[in-house]
Design a protein around this motif. Structure first.
Motif, PDB file in Angstrom:
ATOM      1  N   SER A   5       0.849  -1.186   0.000  1.00 35.47           N
ATOM      2  CA  SER A   5       0.000   0.000   0.000  1.00 35.47           C
ATOM      3  C   SER A   5       0.888   1.240   0.000  1.00 35.47           C
ATOM      4  O   SER A   5       2.113   1.141   0.054  1.00 35.47           O
ATOM      5  CB  SER A   5      -0.884   0.004   1.248  1.00 35.47           C
ATOM      6  OG  SER A   5      -0.075   0.187   2.399  1.00 35.47           O
ATOM      7  N   GLU A   6       0.246   2.383  -0.039  1.00 35.19           N
ATOM      8  CA  GLU A   6       1.013   3.633   0.049  1.00 35.19           C
ATOM      9  C   GLU A   6       1.799   3.672   1.349  1.00 35.19           C
ATOM     10  O   GLU A   6       2.940   4.130   1.381  1.00 35.19           O
ATOM     11  CB  GLU A   6       0.093   4.846  -0.029  1.00 35.19           C
ATOM     12  CG  GLU A   6       0.888   6.148   0.088  1.00 35.19           C
ATOM     13  CD  GLU A   6       0.045   7.400   0.243  1.00 35.19           C
ATOM     14  OE1 GLU A   6       0.627   8.491   0.120  1.00 35.19           O
ATOM     15  OE2 GLU A   6      -1.163   7.300   0.497  1.00 35.19           O
ATOM     16  N   ASP A   9       4.938   1.830   1.041  1.00 33.91           N
ATOM     17  CA  ASP A   9       5.884   2.633   0.266  1.00 33.91           C
ATOM     18  C   ASP A   9       6.515   3.716   1.141  1.00 33.91           C
ATOM     19  O   ASP A   9       7.715   3.997   1.032  1.00 33.91           O
ATOM     20  CB  ASP A   9       5.186   3.297  -0.923  1.00 33.91           C
ATOM     21  CG  ASP A   9       4.831   2.322  -2.033  1.00 33.91           C
ATOM     22  OD1 ASP A   9       5.351   1.186  -2.028  1.00 33.91           O
ATOM     23  OD2 ASP A   9       4.016   2.704  -2.900  1.00 33.91           O
ATOM     24  N   ALA A  91       0.961  10.201   4.972  1.00 39.92           N
ATOM     25  CA  ALA A  91       0.778   9.954   3.541  1.00 39.92           C
ATOM     26  C   ALA A  91       2.007  10.513   2.823  1.00 39.92           C
ATOM     27  O   ALA A  91       2.664  11.428   3.318  1.00 39.92           O
ATOM     28  CB  ALA A  91      -0.487  10.649   3.043  1.00 39.92           C
ATOM     29  N   MET A  92       2.322   9.972   1.664  1.00 41.70           N
ATOM     30  CA  MET A  92       3.519  10.414   0.946  1.00 41.70           C
ATOM     31  C   MET A  92       3.452  11.893   0.602  1.00 41.70           C
ATOM     32  O   MET A  92       4.466  12.585   0.678  1.00 41.70           O
ATOM     33  CB  MET A  92       3.728   9.566  -0.310  1.00 41.70           C
ATOM     34  CG  MET A  92       5.106   9.737  -0.867  1.00 41.70           C
ATOM     35  SD  MET A  92       6.308   9.394   0.452  1.00 41.70           S
ATOM     36  CE  MET A  92       7.639   8.781  -0.465  1.00 41.70           C
TER      37      MET A  92
END
Length: 151
Positions: A5-6, A9, A91-92
């Motif tokens: 998932s994000e 990552d 979150a990125m």
């Protein structure tokens, strides 16, 4: 089995950032107690030891105090990225925003480099859900404070 998932990552990004900042491999056999890199950094941070000791000596050599301060801030972002619980990781897009804030010049002076905070002064960055974000876009609601002792 965990799914990719994000957030996985983001964890991977955090590991790569820790590799760069510490100059160590994730499974470096020279780490104390046979720890892996993420565990070693977490233990160091939890013990509230000076974060500068985590930085690769090759990066520290010749670095100004301002540069060392920025490296400690990036280290703090990396630590957020490798949080144990995926829900605690940003979150990125929030990671990018945090990293962009580290070298942001003072308002109205695009060529000036920001002055470093006084030693021991807290540098706070908050990541909050985006208001008016696109439908379906996810943002984390994590926040953190960085100081000479917590980074």
């Amino acid at each position: 089995m965990q799914r990719i998932s994000e957030k996985s990552d983001v964890y991977s990004f955090g590991v790569v950032a820790l590799e760069i900042l510490t100059g160590r491999h994730p499974l470096d056999p020279t780490l104390p107690g046979g720890a892996h890199l993420v565990q070693w950094v977490r233990e160091h941070v939890q013990a509230k030891r000076d974060a500068t000791g985590l930085l690769d000596a090759r990066l520290r050599a010749g670095a100004s105090e301002s540069d060392a301060h920025e490296m400690r801030q990036v280290l703090s972002v990396a630590v957020l990225c490798v949080s144990r619980r995926a829900d605690d990781r940003p979150a990125m897009k929030d990671v990018v925003a945090l990293l962009e804030e580290i070298r942001r010049p003072p308002a109205g002076d695009d060529d000036a480099k920001p002055s470093p905070a006084a030693p021991g002064a807290a540098v706070t960055a908050a990541v909050s859900p985006a208001r008016g974000a696109r439908s379906g876009a996810q943002s984390s609601s994590c926040s953190f404070a960085v100081s000479e002792y917590s980074a």
